[in-house]
Design a protein around this motif. Sequence first.
Motif, PDB file in Angstrom:
ATOM      1  N   ALA A   1       4.975  -4.043  -3.551  1.00 38.77           N
ATOM      2  CA  ALA A   1       4.243  -3.378  -4.637  1.00 38.77           C
ATOM      3  C   ALA A   1       2.997  -2.686  -4.098  1.00 38.77           C
TER       4      ALA A   1
ATOM      5  N   LEU B   1       0.045  -2.903  -9.387  1.00 39.08           N
ATOM      6  CA  LEU B   1       0.809  -2.126 -10.362  1.00 39.08           C
ATOM      7  C   LEU B   1       0.103  -2.055 -11.709  1.00 39.08           C
TER       8      LEU B   1
ATOM      9  N   LEU C   1      -0.589  -4.289 -14.057  1.00 41.91           N
ATOM     10  CA  LEU C   1       0.189  -4.908 -15.131  1.00 41.91           C
ATOM     11  C   LEU C   1      -0.623  -6.012 -15.798  1.00 41.91           C
TER      12      LEU C   1
ATOM     13  N   ARG D   1      11.974   1.259   0.482  1.00 42.69           N
ATOM     14  CA  ARG D   1      11.604   0.309  -0.582  1.00 42.69           C
ATOM     15  C   ARG D   1      12.823  -0.369  -1.178  1.00 42.69           C
ATOM     16  N   GLU D   2      13.886   0.384  -1.403  1.00 42.94           N
ATOM     17  CA  GLU D   2      15.074  -0.190  -2.028  1.00 42.94           C
ATOM     18  C   GLU D   2      15.703  -1.274  -1.157  1.00 42.94           C
TER      19      GLU D   2
ATOM     20  N   GLU E   1      13.281  -4.366  -1.356  1.00 44.00           N
ATOM     21  CA  GLU E   1      13.436  -5.010  -2.666  1.00 44.00           C
ATOM     22  C   GLU E   1      14.762  -5.743  -2.777  1.00 44.00           C
TER      23      GLU E   1
ATOM     24  N   GLY F   1       3.658   1.063  -4.489  1.00 44.85           N
ATOM     25  CA  GLY F   1       3.114   1.341  -5.812  1.00 44.85           C
ATOM     26  C   GLY F   1       4.113   1.206  -6.944  1.00 44.85           C
ATOM     27  N   GLN F   2       5.245   0.571  -6.672  1.00 45.66           N
ATOM     28  CA  GLN F   2       6.237   0.361  -7.727  1.00 45.66           C
ATOM     29  C   GLN F   2       7.207  -0.723  -7.315  1.00 45.66           C
ATOM     30  N   LEU F   3       7.860  -1.309  -8.316  1.00 48.75           N
ATOM     31  CA  LEU F   3       8.947  -2.267  -8.124  1.00 48.75           C
ATOM     32  C   LEU F   3       9.966  -2.041  -9.228  1.00 48.75           C
ATOM     33  N   SER F   4      11.202  -2.366  -8.948  1.00 52.35           N
ATOM     34  CA  SER F   4      12.237  -2.287  -9.978  1.00 52.35           C
ATOM     35  C   SER F   4      11.997  -3.378 -11.028  1.00 52.35           C
ATOM     36  N   ASP F   5      12.604  -3.201 -12.192  1.00 54.63           N
ATOM     37  CA  ASP F   5      12.508  -4.215 -13.242  1.00 54.63           C
ATOM     38  C   ASP F   5      13.059  -5.552 -12.759  1.00 54.63           C
TER      39      ASP F   5
ATOM     40  N   LEU G   1      10.483  -7.145 -10.472  1.00 54.34           N
ATOM     41  CA  LEU G   1       9.362  -7.652 -11.282  1.00 54.34           C
ATOM     42  C   LEU G   1       9.730  -8.951 -11.971  1.00 54.34           C
TER      43      LEU G   1
END
Length: 127
Positions: free
Chosen positions: A81, A124, A126, A49-50, A53, A85-89, A92
């Motif tokens: 995402a 996510l 949001l 993921r890193e 991203e 199931g997640q993303l860094s700030d 985003l």
Amino acid sequence: MHSHLRFENPSALPHEVAAEAFERALHDRSHEGEAASVLVGSALNDDDREFVEHWCVQVGTRAVPGSPLLGLAGLCLGHTARRFGQLSDEALALAKSLAVRAEADPSDVDGRALDGFEDIRSFLHLW
């Protein structure tokens, strides 16, 4: 003779090969098509993921206005995402920024950024 077109999702490439493709495209727009395929393959199939991203953010912040890579970077953040199931700030914030730009001027950032941001909001949970 009719040829049947078939869509295939590109595979993820080794990180060093992918990074070289992105850097080439960011320095020479004639390589954007190759980089687009590599970005999609990474977003859909790379398990890091890193890494995904990082390159979505690099492409989404460094590509020139009007580049198709901008909208694609937003779309690929949506894929990321969904998959992780997640993303860094940072990711985003970029996805939101690209979506705002796409809404304001589709000749700057194409509508795929809006699709990606909608995926992010949905997956996510949001806003």
